[in-house]
Design an enzyme around this catalytic site. Structure first.
Site, PDB file in Angstrom:
ATOM      1  N   GLU A  91      -7.035  -1.506  -9.963  1.00  0.00           N
ATOM      2  CA  GLU A  91      -5.960  -0.842  -9.228  1.00  0.00           C
ATOM      3  C   GLU A  91      -4.681  -0.965 -10.041  1.00  0.00           C
ATOM      4  OE1 GLU A  91      -7.326  -0.578  -4.645  1.00  0.00           O
ATOM      5  OE2 GLU A  91      -5.877  -2.160  -5.051  1.00  0.00           O
TER       6      GLU A  91
ATOM      7  N   HIS B 246      -2.583   7.483  -2.798  1.00  0.00           N
ATOM      8  CA  HIS B 246      -3.698   6.527  -2.822  1.00  0.00           C
ATOM      9  C   HIS B 246      -4.225   6.301  -1.399  1.00  0.00           C
ATOM     10  CE1 HIS B 246      -6.136   3.050  -3.876  1.00  0.00           C
ATOM     11  NE2 HIS B 246      -5.506   2.331  -2.975  1.00  0.00           N
TER      12      HIS B 246
ATOM     13  N   ASP C 186      -5.020  -5.169  -9.429  1.00  0.00           N
ATOM     14  CA  ASP C 186      -5.642  -5.738  -8.225  1.00  0.00           C
ATOM     15  C   ASP C 186      -7.129  -5.359  -8.228  1.00  0.00           C
ATOM     16  OD1 ASP C 186      -5.978  -6.844  -5.684  1.00  0.00           O
ATOM     17  OD2 ASP C 186      -5.453  -4.958  -4.702  1.00  0.00           O
TER      18      ASP C 186
ATOM     19  N   THR D 164      -6.856 -11.421  -9.853  1.00  0.00           N
ATOM     20  CA  THR D 164      -5.753 -10.458  -9.910  1.00  0.00           C
ATOM     21  C   THR D 164      -5.040 -10.757 -11.222  1.00  0.00           C
ATOM     22  OG1 THR D 164      -5.512 -10.577  -7.502  1.00  0.00           O
ATOM     23  CG2 THR D 164      -3.663  -9.641  -8.728  1.00  0.00           C
TER      24      THR D 164
ATOM     25  N   ARG E 288     -15.490  -2.445  -4.496  1.00  0.00           N
ATOM     26  CA  ARG E 288     -15.448  -1.475  -3.391  1.00  0.00           C
ATOM     27  C   ARG E 288     -16.610  -1.610  -2.427  1.00  0.00           C
ATOM     28  NH1 ARG E 288     -10.225  -0.380  -3.674  1.00  0.00           N
ATOM     29  NH2 ARG E 288      -9.646   0.469  -5.693  1.00  0.00           N
TER      30      ARG E 288
ATOM     31  N   THR F  79      -1.795   0.286  -5.196  1.00  0.00           N
ATOM     32  CA  THR F  79      -2.195   1.221  -6.244  1.00  0.00           C
ATOM     33  C   THR F  79      -1.263   2.426  -6.275  1.00  0.00           C
ATOM     34  OG1 THR F  79      -4.444   0.597  -5.733  1.00  0.00           O
ATOM     35  CG2 THR F  79      -4.146   2.523  -7.143  1.00  0.00           C
TER      36      THR F  79
ATOM     37  N   GLU G  47     -10.753   6.706  -6.760  1.00  0.00           N
ATOM     38  CA  GLU G  47     -10.149   8.034  -6.620  1.00  0.00           C
ATOM     39  C   GLU G  47     -10.602   8.971  -7.748  1.00  0.00           C
ATOM     40  OE1 GLU G  47      -5.722   7.528  -5.421  1.00  0.00           O
ATOM     41  OE2 GLU G  47      -6.439   5.579  -6.079  1.00  0.00           O
TER      42      GLU G  47
ATOM     43  N   TYR H 214     -14.288  -5.264   5.386  1.00  0.00           N
ATOM     44  CA  TYR H 214     -12.843  -5.138   5.614  1.00  0.00           C
ATOM     45  C   TYR H 214     -12.441  -4.934   7.070  1.00  0.00           C
ATOM     46  CZ  TYR H 214     -12.131  -0.124   6.465  1.00  0.00           C
ATOM     47  OH  TYR H 214     -12.096   1.115   7.031  1.00  0.00           O
TER      48      TYR H 214
ATOM     49  N   ARG I 238     -12.730   6.516   5.791  1.00  0.00           N
ATOM     50  CA  ARG I 238     -12.638   7.083   7.153  1.00  0.00           C
ATOM     51  C   ARG I 238     -12.421   8.587   7.050  1.00  0.00           C
ATOM     52  NH1 ARG I 238      -9.285   2.956   6.610  1.00  0.00           N
ATOM     53  NH2 ARG I 238      -7.636   4.457   6.164  1.00  0.00           N
TER      54      ARG I 238
ATOM     55  N   TYR J 237       0.886  -1.182   0.000  1.00  0.00           N
ATOM     56  CA  TYR J 237       0.000   0.000   0.000  1.00  0.00           C
ATOM     57  C   TYR J 237       0.912   1.216   0.000  1.00  0.00           C
ATOM     58  CZ  TYR J 237      -4.383   2.151   1.933  1.00  0.00           C
ATOM     59  OH  TYR J 237      -5.542   2.855   2.167  1.00  0.00           O
TER      60      TYR J 237
END
Lengths: 437, 437
Positions: free
Chosen positions: A209, A144, A243, A267, A247, A369, A383, A254, A153, A139
């Protein structure tokens, strides 16, 4: 660490390799596993040169690579996947690259026997380059992480650990496919806005991604770390990686243990693996933005600061079913560079093994990403469309918030540097099909 | 679905199989991969009977299993791992179990030739039962999830998705070892209480997790779901699983993408895989606590409600270095039952594949830590010691909050039911060694 194979004045006796926009000039020499399209031939290792594939097994058979004498290397070259070659480590790959460079350059005595071993890339199909034992996704793009964090969040986009360690998690190896992968839109649970109970059905927020994949070469024994400055010796090469992400499944599932069904249905990686040696001219200093903390000692060395970053330009394009039908080319949706990653390839490898976790030849690490700070640098639709709130209008008038059935997504990567011959990664394509009933 | 192999009146000509507390009576017949301890023999498949191992390759060689005629099954039995047997599916396993039951029972004509193929379990060593392609860990004990959630998120212990889907995440396959695994205490980043910057060093909050492992038999094609009522046909069998966890690494790294270095340094499973058929007498109705939501349709069927739960009693014990030296036996720290799991084995399989994710033979699913509601039912030290705040005092006077170097952890599992012969899982042992410098 440039050597003879990087010499920009070298040209190949394969004419298409010398074109200025070639992804696969003589300085690249990436590896794949291939056979003639639609045939029942055995899979074998190939090297891309221009628009051709050099059949490595065949090339050895006709004595076209006289520089290769080591029995273990010869044996690894004749396998149906790259695992054994990867396991031999970076010195073996380097020796093979040198022999290939010498055999494929203009004036090579091997031209006569090797010309017959070439097959047009348009006439072949590819398998996964290796038996991927474990797949880890990182990550590493702070842009990203900040953009996505703000959507999941809003009050807490970038968590306190982000600037201290390369966040990573384990992904699914069984559903990794090679470019050309076509998969059904996944079904699963989602929580509609305002609802307190989930519903079941096809994912509605399908996304791509834009990532790089890192394929491990020589592994490490369980309990032994790979030091930051030794990481290069444990990486075979890089590929493109998509990837795919649902969403709406991800948002519901998650917490607290991370993404699961939102990611593990498919993938896609590109067939051609560009060796780390071929990427040497595109290294850059690794730096931290002013005011950000420097990493702990195991993630920070003078050598890494000097050349820890890799400048690989990435782009993602879409080709909808309507564009296919109308014969329209793919349309670019985003572009970014791996040079902007907050954490480097070597930092991923060193962090992954600092607890004694063993990496094995063929293991795959995803970069996460790769997005830039700006709108056109988004590496995902999440995004680009601000969480689906601002649709993108394509040149043919179609709109997208997320992917629709029949959409093909195409990733590309390319490297440029002063005084170096540019190289590319080829393409990584995949298509979303309708959900199964 | 009881059959001839479950008949409680059957006894074996191997005397130790008929003892009342035997883990491996004639009704169990679990599979492992073994060879003589310290030898360089080829690994091969064995079946436990009492305190002996039946060498399957040898037994076929001497014509000791005349009921087995299918060439594919015969070939699978002669491999060095269980993958091929797993891939043949539950009908093949059932046929093999029947032939083994008939050959090993009192009065069998095969006794004369098979007696020579037995090796004492004390004289063998084990390998992993299969090449585990992917490892997924679930989180099916609501008691564990609530206890741990209260420590990591005091204001929000059980997240809203918990009662709707079996939470799972991908784990690391490369570091899975078989019982007897010894591994160095992992190092990594932790955030000391009150600090704003992490420090690097050996994990201080090393823990075990008492789990079951589910080994997949016949897989599913990518894009195809395994329906809840078909899940049994895709499970080869169950083993014990210790999901070692470094709680201090976990607390710092786990957001937002889940546990990574806190778990992936080692996972230990028991060598003996108890087939799902052997577990048939220990099925129980699957129910939800009053007031809790019923699952969505793909996780809820009449057949599953009738017999979806498996009553497997689990226990975890510790043997410290001092206990070893003094010749003291292991001391039990916790016990629980898989019958209390909030999500069943079949629900894990159905959920994992509902998005089209493909499972492959030999894939491993962890049940997640199995804890009960009560203090003595804790499946981890994190729960038992209330996050390290209340040390446990052992019988020899030692205290533990978390594991210390030299501590051995032993998991056991056993099944009892009225009218059935009790069966067991053997042991799953692992030892924490000092961190590497």
């Amino acid at each position: 660490m440039l050597n003879e194979t990087h010499n920009p004045s070298l040209q190949s006796w394969v004419p298409s390799a010398n074109l200025p926009d070639a992804d696969f000039p003589l300085q690249n020499l990436p590896f794949a596993v291939f056979r003639r399209a639609g045939s029942a031939e055995a899979w074998r290792i190939g090297i891309a040169i221009g628009d051709q594939v050099l059949d490595l097994t065949h090339a050895l058979c006709v004595d076209g690579l006289p520089g290769i004498k080591d029995p273990a290397l010869l044996d690894a070259c004749r396998q149906n996947a790259l695992d054994d070659l990867m396991a031999l480590g970076s010195a073996a790959t380097s020796a093979l690259r040198l022999a290939l460079s010498r055999a494929l350059r203009q004036g090579s005595a091997a031209q006569a026997v090797l010309a017959d071993t070439l097959i047009a890339q348009g006439a072949v199909e590819y398998a996964l380059p290796a038996r991927i034992g474990d797949y880890t996704d990182f990550y590493t793009s702070i842009h990203h992480a900040t953009h996505v964090g703000a959507l999941f969040r809003p009050d807490n986009p970038l968590l306190p650990n982000y600037k201290w360690l390369p966040i990573g998690y384990h992904g699914r190896a069984s559903s990794i496919g090679v470019s050309g992968q076509r998969f059904a839109r996944p079904c699963g649970q989602t929580l509609p806005p305002g609802a307190t109970q989930p519903v079941f059905g096809p994912a509605r927020r399908m996304d791509y991604e834009l990532e790089l994949g890192i394929l491990i070469g020589a592994g490490n024994t369980a309990g032994e770390r790979i030091a930051l400055d030794a990481a290069d010796q444990h990486v075979f090469g890089l590929c493109l990686l998509n990837d795919w992400s649902a969403r709406d499944l991800q948002a519901w599932e998650y917490q607290p243990l991370g993404p699961f069904l939102a990611k593990n249905f498919a993938t896609t990686i590109s067939p051609w693996v560009v060796t780390l040696e071929a990427l040497a001219p595109f290294r850059q200093p690794w730096t931290r933005p002013a005011g950000d903390p420097q990493p702990l000692a195991y993630l920070d060395t003078p050598a890494h600061r000097q050349s820890g970053a890799l400048d690989i330009e990435l782009e993602v394009a879409i080709r909808t079913a309507a564009m296919h039908e109308a014969g329209l080319p793919p349309q670019r949706l985003g572009q970014s560079s791996f040079a902007q990653a907050y954490w480097s390839m070597a930092q991923m490898v060193a962090h992954h093994t600092v607890n004694g976790c063993n990496l094995q030849p063929g293991d795959l690490l995803g970069s996460g990403t790769q997005s830039g700070a700006l709108a056109h640098e988004a590496g995902s639709l999440l995004e680009l469309t601000h969480g689906g709130k601002q649709p993108v209008t394509l040149a043919n008038g179609e709109q997208r918030t997320f992917l629709e059935d029949g959409d093909e997504v195409i990733l590309r990567g390319r490297c440029h540097a002063p005084g170096a011959v540019s190289i590319g990664f080829g393409a990584c394509c995949g298509t979303v099909l309708p959900a199964l009933g």
